[in-house]
Each structure stands twice: as structure tokens, then as C-alpha cells.
Design a protein around this motif. Structure first.
Motif, PDB file in Angstrom:
ATOM      1  N   GLN A  71       0.839  -1.194   0.000  1.00 50.66           N
ATOM      2  CA  GLN A  71       0.000   0.000   0.000  1.00 50.66           C
ATOM      3  C   GLN A  71       0.877   1.249   0.000  1.00 50.66           C
TER       4      GLN A  71
ATOM      5  N   ARG B 242      -8.839   6.328   6.536  1.00 52.56           N
ATOM      6  CA  ARG B 242     -10.031   6.401   7.380  1.00 52.56           C
ATOM      7  C   ARG B 242     -10.070   5.296   8.425  1.00 52.56           C
ATOM      8  N   ILE B 243      -9.292   4.265   8.204  1.00 52.43           N
ATOM      9  CA  ILE B 243      -9.209   3.196   9.206  1.00 52.43           C
ATOM     10  C   ILE B 243      -8.636   3.806  10.479  1.00 52.43           C
TER      11      ILE B 243
ATOM     12  N   LEU C  46     -10.601   4.860  14.034  1.00 54.48           N
ATOM     13  CA  LEU C  46     -10.156   4.294  15.308  1.00 54.48           C
ATOM     14  C   LEU C  46      -9.891   5.412  16.311  1.00 54.48           C
TER      15      LEU C  46
ATOM     16  N   ALA D 274     -18.366  -5.846  13.220  1.00 47.16           N
ATOM     17  CA  ALA D 274     -16.927  -5.746  13.444  1.00 47.16           C
ATOM     18  C   ALA D 274     -16.354  -4.482  12.806  1.00 47.16           C
ATOM     19  N   TRP D 275     -17.090  -3.926  11.858  1.00 47.60           N
ATOM     20  CA  TRP D 275     -16.627  -2.682  11.228  1.00 47.60           C
ATOM     21  C   TRP D 275     -17.180  -1.462  11.940  1.00 47.60           C
ATOM     22  N   ARG D 276     -17.844  -1.663  13.014  1.00 50.33           N
ATOM     23  CA  ARG D 276     -18.399  -0.572  13.817  1.00 50.33           C
ATOM     24  C   ARG D 276     -19.165   0.421  12.967  1.00 50.33           C
TER      25      ARG D 276
ATOM     26  N   VAL E 164     -17.545  -8.315  20.351  1.00 49.88           N
ATOM     27  CA  VAL E 164     -17.466  -8.307  18.880  1.00 49.88           C
ATOM     28  C   VAL E 164     -16.134  -7.660  18.512  1.00 49.88           C
ATOM     29  N   PRO E 165     -15.253  -8.417  17.852  1.00 49.97           N
ATOM     30  CA  PRO E 165     -13.926  -7.879  17.501  1.00 49.97           C
ATOM     31  C   PRO E 165     -14.064  -6.578  16.735  1.00 49.97           C
ATOM     32  N   ASN E 166     -13.103  -5.752  16.841  1.00 49.21           N
ATOM     33  CA  ASN E 166     -13.101  -4.479  16.126  1.00 49.21           C
ATOM     34  C   ASN E 166     -12.128  -4.567  14.963  1.00 49.21           C
ATOM     35  N   ARG E 167     -12.697  -4.743  13.779  1.00 49.28           N
ATOM     36  CA  ARG E 167     -11.834  -4.915  12.609  1.00 49.28           C
ATOM     37  C   ARG E 167     -11.149  -3.611  12.209  1.00 49.28           C
ATOM     38  N   ILE E 168     -11.682  -2.515  12.655  1.00 49.92           N
ATOM     39  CA  ILE E 168     -11.037  -1.235  12.370  1.00 49.92           C
ATOM     40  C   ILE E 168      -9.657  -1.259  13.040  1.00 49.92           C
ATOM     41  N   ALA E 169      -9.674  -1.588  14.294  1.00 44.27           N
ATOM     42  CA  ALA E 169      -8.412  -1.654  15.026  1.00 44.27           C
ATOM     43  C   ALA E 169      -7.537  -2.775  14.478  1.00 44.27           C
TER      44      ALA E 169
ATOM     45  N   THR F 132      -7.407  -4.054  11.521  1.00 43.20           N
ATOM     46  CA  THR F 132      -6.834  -3.702  10.227  1.00 43.20           C
ATOM     47  C   THR F 132      -5.685  -2.716  10.389  1.00 43.20           C
ATOM     48  N   LEU F 133      -5.890  -1.769  11.272  1.00 43.72           N
ATOM     49  CA  LEU F 133      -4.846  -0.769  11.461  1.00 43.72           C
ATOM     50  C   LEU F 133      -3.569  -1.428  11.989  1.00 43.72           C
TER      51      LEU F 133
ATOM     52  N   SER G  12      -7.236  -5.065   4.881  1.00 42.12           N
ATOM     53  CA  SER G  12      -8.555  -4.713   5.374  1.00 42.12           C
ATOM     54  C   SER G  12      -9.565  -5.791   4.973  1.00 42.12           C
TER      55      SER G  12
ATOM     56  N   LEU H 161     -11.280  -5.648   2.538  1.00 41.96           N
ATOM     57  CA  LEU H 161     -12.403  -4.873   2.023  1.00 41.96           C
ATOM     58  C   LEU H 161     -12.229  -4.808   0.511  1.00 41.96           C
TER      59      LEU H 161
ATOM     60  N   GLN I 275     -15.126  -8.308   2.568  1.00 43.72           N
ATOM     61  CA  GLN I 275     -16.312  -7.479   2.657  1.00 43.72           C
ATOM     62  C   GLN I 275     -16.452  -6.596   1.424  1.00 43.72           C
TER      63      GLN I 275
ATOM     64  N   TRP J 192     -10.306   3.774   2.682  1.00 40.37           N
ATOM     65  CA  TRP J 192     -10.561   2.579   3.496  1.00 40.37           C
ATOM     66  C   TRP J 192      -9.504   1.517   3.281  1.00 40.37           C
ATOM     67  N   ARG J 193      -8.495   1.830   2.509  1.00 41.47           N
ATOM     68  CA  ARG J 193      -7.397   0.906   2.253  1.00 41.47           C
ATOM     69  C   ARG J 193      -7.908  -0.484   1.855  1.00 41.47           C
TER      70      ARG J 193
END
Lengths: 334, 334
Positions: free
Chosen positions: A8, A58-59, A63, A122-124, B55-60, B62-63, B68, B70, B100, B123-124
Motif C-alpha cells: 500500500q 479512514r481506518i 479508530l 466488526a466494522w463498527r 465483537v472484535p473491532n476490525r477497524i483496530a 486492520t490498522l 482490510s 475490504l 467485505q 478505506w485501504r
DNA sequence: GTCGAAATTGGTAGCGCTGCCAAAAAAAAT
DNA sequence: ATTTTTTTTGGCAGCGCTACCAATTTCGAC
């Protein structure tokens, strides 16, 4: 099969700050156009952004701050035009408000729906949109615990978790029956697709039968085609039904796709529509308006449903159920 | 209009670790089923997850890690069934591979496409899917710089950025013309929708004209309806075209929606199909197979396009252009 | 020119998770 | 029983950004 692809792009906000000769906070403020900064700072930041080809992450942003501005759609199908229509309505509004649509397809399976809702949460997301009110206990529990907005669309006959936008399928079924009865049809049949999965079609059918039964001219017979609704299965369903009850005078279809199949069957077999057999659908598809005899049907506000659902979400409206109603299109097939 | 809504669920991985009496890393490993952990640790973690409703936080996630998972779809429209079909094909494969789908709609506007691609890249995503090869310089630049996979779908006539899956629209246009000529039609017209926006329809038309011109029976006339394709505008377009050239013997439509409109026009006006006028479409919609006379058209692998596009992405296949071809359906309208 | 108010700015602590590493525990080998 | 090997474990430093706060600069008024 594997293949090494470059990583990336690594331009970060910190690098932009460095290049622009300002602090990270300033870059962040300029890019979000929030807080205060000088004209000069703004110019330098934008120049650096342009030069480095910076794309905000935006990730990381999500967060660090609050909302993801992600709206999750968990829909039964993409083949049934209803859902693309809702997505279309919603997507326009969401884009205007800088939100993003994410979606998954349940294939009308409540268990899959549960799994997909979990994956979505999970994507909040800011909100989750689902079709109708029939969900597993697990799904409901997760949704309630998630703290995100929930919009149940395309139905109003049931208990909403939070927001709901749609119309009454049961009432649509009743209205269809009343219309056929008023027109003088008495020997009425039904051709539909899998009702257990598509609970909204089930509710229409229930409303329809109920009204017929109350009128003293109960439904004579029905033909349920397994699988999803389609023009072909509508045709086939009508053929089968007529093989059993040749003297039906009207048939109610689970939706316009099915009804068009029935319509074409009549055309092919030289069955005179209305004189010998009336056809009534549901949805108000565009194509039904252009057939030589416009389809008698119920037009539903699908795009408007998506739009309003999205608007309620972006304006953070209080919990409510909005009935957008439907319109009976007399057409020329019943 | 505003409304105070409770915050997102705040259960974090750290709390689960605390509750389960293990370290955060262990929770993370158990949940991703990666690395090693004891049976006992696993049980305690899963119990705590269940109990707390974590519920896991995929935002965190992924970071902190890499992908992602996605996949961003930037599509021209949701009204044109083609795109929901591609989405459907892709979405199945993506869900199976724990990816996703995110999407936005450009409404066939390259400028909007550019803006939406930028928004998507924020959103990478693992990959971006676009329709066709015609993009702005800015879009191409961003895509190339992004380092994410790019899949251009529904066309193969052009220069791909990375991956491309589709079929030749130009060849489809040529094949349609050849078919009509072979059947003996000579006075041929065209009814289409806005070609500048839908460049793939433009390529089909170009191929079609080219073949006609080369045969010595050039296109007699065309009717371009502004706006998106629809059954209604197909009907109207044919009506207009026939008003100018009553003696056409065949009409090529930009797609099946338009062609069905033409078909219905003939039915309504008692124009005998094939004897007086032949109709040819494009797409191979299901509905065209059930009309009294099945529509002559070209069937395109839309769902398969979405599937393959998704598969190439999840398997990280090397850059390539895959031509899935198309199938000419003789039907009974030409 | 001086002073207080207002505007602008940068440093830094997280957001919740994963990756890395070293430590601890368990199992196997001696 | 001791050593070696293997398995399991937890601590902690980021990932890239925003929120908060304190520091600095600018401005207008006196």
C-alpha cells in the motif's frame, strides 16, 4: 497462482506535516476543515497533499475518533430488484452525506444473516439496515448490544428494534384481494415463490387469503414454486395451476416477476387476459407499465424507502416506524 | 431532529483477556485461530467472549495488521441489472473468503468516479473494482499509486491497469450485426440510450456499425434516447425510429431492456415480429427467454464476471485480462 | 507601545488490535 | 533428576489518526 504485489502507498499524515512544515494537528484540521488554521497553513498543507499524493486513512481516523460513517446493508438478495432499488435510494443519500455503504447478501437465510450481522458489526458501522423484522434471537441481541442504529426496511408489520421504514405487506395483500373482488373475480388462485424464506411475500399472501376468506370467496388453489421468484417460475406456476383449475378467473402472484411470467404464458397460449383470466402482481416494476396491457399491481416506494432510511440515519432521528404506503395500479390485466 | 443514542458497545479485547484470566495476545490468537494456545485457554477465552458479547473491532485489527479484506466496488449504476449481477457473483465469493464488499455509485460520471475512488481508497481496500477502462487521469493515477489490486470488469477492449475480467463489447456488436446480415436483414436501424456515458454500449454500437458498413448495408438510422436505458425508452425509441423509417426490417437495441420495449411496441401495434421487423438485444436477461417469442440477444456472463473478478483478488493472481466471451442466443425475434 | 482576547499551532496520549520477542510452562529426551 | 526441545504465554511497541491541552502568535483596543 500467488503473486507479489507492491505494498500500500505509505504516505502518512506525519509525512505530509513534515513536507508542509507544519504540525500533524494542523494537517488534520485542514483536511477535515475543522478547527482553526491560517490561510497560509492551509495552502502549504494542500500543496503537500497534492505533491505527495496523500490519501487519508479512514481506518486510522475512525479508530482515533468516533464514527466510521459506514452503513451496513444485510440484504436477502441482489437478484430481486427490490433490494438494489433500496440500495440505490440509500446510496445516493449516503454519498451526499459522506457515508459509505457496505453490504452482504443473506440469500434469505436467517442463520447467514446472523453471521453476516456479526461480521458487519466488526466494522463498527453507524447503522445496520436489514430487510423486515424476522431475525434470529442472536441477531436481535447483537444489534441491540451494538449501540449502532438499526433500520429494518420494507415492512411495517412487526416490532422494530429501532427505526423501520417501509409499508404494510399484509395491507398490500388485502388491497389486492379487495381489488380483485371488486372487479367481480370469484375463482381466485395464487402463484408464489418460497414463502418461508421471503416472509414479506408470506405476509402479503396471508393478507390476501384473509380478505378472500372473509368475503366468502376463499382462495381456490395455490401453486408454490420452490426457489427465488422469477419470470420463468411464474409462467410455470400458472401453467401448473391452470392444469388443476382450468376455470380460475384471476390469479394473484407473489410479485411482478412472477406475474409477468403468467402474463406471457397467457399471451403464448392465447388466453385472453381479463376476459378469461385476470393477473395481479406486486411491486410496480417499470416493465409492467410497458407491456401491451399494463400490469395490474401494487407499486411500492422502494427507492424512497432507501432514501428515507438513509436520511433517518444521517440525521440521527429518534426511533420510529415510518409507513410509506403503496399505490394500487389498476393496469389492464385485472 | 437530533437524538441522543447510546455509544457503541465498549467491550474490548483487553476486557475479554481480563475476564478470561489470560493475556491479550492469547485472546487475539484464539479468536483468529492462529499461532498456538492450549485447549484450556481457548475454552476460557470463548466463554468470556460469549459472556461479554464481545465483537472484535476490525477497524483496530486492520490498522494494527495488514489487509482490510475490504473490496471496493465503484459502479456506474444499480438500475442497470448488469451491476447488481456482477456484485452478486463477486459477493458470494468474497463472503466465502471472509472479505467485505463496499460500494458507491458513479451514475456514469467519470468525475464522480474519481471522487468516489478517492473516498474508497481511504478505506485501504484490498482491491477496487470498476466498470470498464475509461477513467480520468486522476483516477488512474490514484489507483496505480494506491498499491491495491484493481479489477476492471465487463470489458476487455482497452488497456487494463492490473486485472480485467469481461468480454468484448465491440465483438458483441459485430456478432450481432453478422447475425442480422446472415438472416437476410438489410434495412437496419439502432435504438440506444446515452452512449457517451455508457462507453461499453458505445463500443457495441461501434462494432455493430463497422460490420454493417463493411457489408455494404450500412446502418440506416439511429435513435438515441437520452438518459439511462429502460423498457419505456426502448419502446419510445422504436416508435420514433419507425416514424422516420417505416420500412426498416431489423432494429438493434443497446440492451435487452430497450429491446423488450421495442418488442412490446410491436405487440401493441400489431407489427409482426421477424416478418415485418426483427429485434435484437444485448445481455440475455431471463425475462427475454419467457416472452412468447424469446428475444434474440447476446447473453453475457455477468455473474461469472463478478465471481472470477473476486477469485482473482482473493487468490492474489498476477495481472491479467480474462475474456469470458459471450453467447449469441438466436431466439425468435430475429 | 502595552495588554488582554482571540486565533493559530504543535505535542502527545490514546483508539483497539496485532506482531514480535522473550519468558514460562510442558513435554520429550537423556 | 536434569537437560533439551517444544509449546504456550504475556508484555509492549506500534499501526495512522484525532482529541485535548498548553504554548505561541496575532490582533485590536486602550
Amino acid at each position: 497462482m500467488d503473486f507479489d504485489f507492491k505494498q500500500q502507498s505509505a504516505v502518512t499524515l506525519a509525512e505530509v506535516a513534515e513536507a508542509a512544515g507544519v504540525g500533524e494537528s494542523t494537517v488534520s484540521r485542514v483536511l477535515r476543515n475543522e478547527g482553526s488554521f491560517s490561510r497560509k497553513a492551509r495552502e502549504r498543507v494542500l500543496e503537500a497533499v497534492e505533491r505527495l499524493g496523500y490519501v487519508p486513512n479512514r481506518i486510522a481516523g475512525t479508530l482515533a475518533s468516533a464514527g466510521s460513517r459506514l452503513v451496513a446493508f444485510v440484504i436477502p438478495s441482489l437478484s430481486n430488484i427490490v433490494f438494489p432499488d433500496v440500495l440505490r435510494g440509500a446510496s445516493g443519500v449516503l454519498e451526499k452525506n459522506k457515508h459509505q455503504a457496505v453490504f452482504s447478501v443473506t440469500d434469505y437465510d436467517p442463520q447467514r444473516e446472523e453471521a453476516l450481522v456479526a461480521a458487519m458489526l466488526a466494522w463498527r458501522p453507524t447503522a445496520v439496515m436489514l430487510a423486515g423484522f424476522e431475525h434470529t434471537e442472536g441477531t436481535l441481541k447483537m444489534l441491540r448490544a451494538s449501540g449502532c442504529r438499526v433500520v429494518e426496511v420494507l415492512d411495517v408489520d412487526g416490532a422494530a428494534v429501532d427505526l423501520a421504514v417501509g409499508f404494510s405487506n399484509r395491507a398490500a395483500g388485502r388491497a389486492s384481494a379487495e381489488f380483485l373482488l371488486k372487479r367481480g373475480y370469484r375463482r381466485i388462485g395464487y402463484v408464489g415463490h418460497d414463502l418461508d424464506r421471503d416472509t414479506r411475500a408470506g405476509k402479503r399472501f396471508a393478507g390476501f387469503r384473509e380478505t378472500l376468506a372473509a368475503s366468502g370467496y376463499p382462495l381456490l388453489d395455490r401453486e408454490i414454486c420452490s426457489g427465488a421468484s422469477s419470470v420463468e417460475s411464474g409462467r410455470l406456476g400458472l401453467e401448473r395451476l391452470l392444469a388443476r383449475y382450468a376455470d380460475l378467473d384471476a390469479v394473484y402472484f407473489s410479485n411482478d416477476d412472477m406475474a409477468l411470467g403468467g402474463y406471457f404464458h397467457c399471451l403464448s397460449r392465447g388466453i385472453s387476459i381479463t376476459a378469461q383470466l385476470a393477473i395481479f402482481g406486486y411491486n410496480g416494476l417499470d416493465i409492467g407499465r410497458v407491456t401491451p396491457q399494463p400490469l395490474s399491481t401494487i407499486r411500492t416506494p422502494r427507492v424512497a424507502t432507501g432514501q428515507l432510511a438513509a436520511e433517518l440515519v444521517v440525521t440521527n432521528a429518534p426511533p420510529q416506524v415510518v409507513d410509506l404506503g403503496f399505490e394500487l395500479v389498476e393496469g389492464a390485466t385485472a
